[in-house]
Design a protein around this motif. Sequence first.
Motif, PDB file in Angstrom:
ATOM      1  N   VAL A  87       0.875  -1.339  -0.004  1.00  0.00           N
ATOM      2  CA  VAL A  87       0.011  -0.081   0.106  1.00  0.00           C
ATOM      3  C   VAL A  87       0.961   1.158  -0.146  1.00  0.00           C
ATOM      4  O   VAL A  87       0.386   2.199  -0.748  1.00  0.00           O
ATOM      5  N   LEU A  88       2.093   1.280   0.733  1.00  0.00           N
ATOM      6  CA  LEU A  88       2.886   2.654   0.812  1.00  0.00           C
ATOM      7  C   LEU A  88       3.430   2.767  -0.365  1.00  0.00           C
ATOM      8  O   LEU A  88       3.393   3.865  -0.955  1.00  0.00           O
ATOM      9  N   PHE A  89       3.933   1.546  -1.063  1.00  0.00           N
ATOM     10  CA  PHE A  89       4.511   1.734  -2.467  1.00  0.00           C
ATOM     11  C   PHE A  89       3.554   2.509  -3.442  1.00  0.00           C
ATOM     12  O   PHE A  89       3.947   2.942  -4.364  1.00  0.00           O
ATOM     13  N   GLN A  90       2.227   1.872  -3.286  1.00  0.00           N
ATOM     14  CA  GLN A  90       1.447   2.359  -4.460  1.00  0.00           C
ATOM     15  C   GLN A  90       1.086   3.768  -4.135  1.00  0.00           C
ATOM     16  O   GLN A  90       0.865   4.616  -4.896  1.00  0.00           O
ATOM     17  N   ALA A  91       1.273   4.213  -2.736  1.00  0.00           N
ATOM     18  CA  ALA A  91       0.938   5.530  -2.517  1.00  0.00           C
ATOM     19  C   ALA A  91       2.105   6.465  -2.972  1.00  0.00           C
ATOM     20  O   ALA A  91       1.661   7.494  -3.886  1.00  0.00           O
ATOM     21  N   TYR A  92       3.390   6.039  -2.990  1.00  0.00           N
ATOM     22  CA  TYR A  92       4.647   6.828  -3.593  1.00  0.00           C
ATOM     23  C   TYR A  92       4.474   6.714  -4.992  1.00  0.00           C
ATOM     24  O   TYR A  92       5.000   7.509  -5.759  1.00  0.00           O
ATOM     25  N   ASP A  93       3.866   5.524  -5.647  1.00  0.00           N
ATOM     26  CA  ASP A  93       3.693   5.582  -7.187  1.00  0.00           C
ATOM     27  C   ASP A  93       2.609   6.639  -7.485  1.00  0.00           C
ATOM     28  O   ASP A  93       2.958   6.960  -8.929  1.00  0.00           O
ATOM     29  N   ALA A  94       1.820   6.962  -6.929  1.00  0.00           N
ATOM     30  CA  ALA A  94       0.660   7.756  -7.145  1.00  0.00           C
ATOM     31  C   ALA A  94       1.223   9.370  -6.841  1.00  0.00           C
ATOM     32  O   ALA A  94       0.508  10.145  -7.659  1.00  0.00           O
TER      33      ALA A  94
END
Length: 295
Positions: A87-94
């Motif tokens: 979830v954290l990396f998806q946030a950073y991706d967005a």
Amino acid sequence: MKSQNLAYKYALIAIFFWSTVATAFKIALTYLNPITLVFFASISSMLILLCIIILKRQLKDVISYIINNWKLVLLLALINPFLYYLVLFQAYDALPAQEAQVINYTWALMLTFLSVIFLKQKLTINDIVAGIICYFGVLIIATKGEPFSLNFSNLNGVFLALFSTVLWSMYWIINTKNKVEPIIGVFSNFIISVPIIGLYGYFTGTLQEVTEIKGIFAAIYVGFFEMGVTFLFWLNAMKHAESTSKIANLIFISPFLSLIFIHFLLGEEIYYSTLFGLITIILGLIIQQLKNKFY
């Protein structure tokens, strides 16, 4: 070296490395998707922790802990590193790195609120005021300085960043009754989580083939300094500290130092709204920490 001075040394090393990981996340995500980054970073973290476990001759303790607490280990492994970092990396991706890392910084406040629900702790006036201030800071960041417009630059990314704070807080709440030595507990999580991450990525078709070696190096860095050895530096800091509050307060250095790395290494223009939002969040967290002096 005096114990408190040694504690400062360990703490500052940990803070330095933690301040670089937001930049490392973004670099890695230019080559890897979130699940692939979680997979390779978790492997690298598991390997460095394995070396430490072997040097400390604690491998039998790990095996015994997993066998006797397999349900707890499985639950914790699913939360961290699997779900939390995905979830954290998806946030950073967005989101821009500066926004994702500052919003994620509100996890300490989320921990307080969830502790009221799951640990039956009391909510104080300071907690409520801190919550209003901190999440107003998040609103400032998410709307790029126009909090009353409610015009979010990336609502999905903000939601993911906030959801990561829920997962991280739940991980620590579940851990409150876990008496195992931290390194054994963390290493056990990675042993169980790595195959789960691999299987999830394989069956969902999201685990990508890595063609850029830079992506692997970035993932290894994330594994070492976000998930692995930095955690041990922080534990040593707390162990040697004569005053844990003085050490804990040093963590407020991290997001500002992180913005410097984000600006000069990623080339992101640091928005005034990010700085103002960060200061607002830290003000809220300081107010929350003052509660013990009044209640």
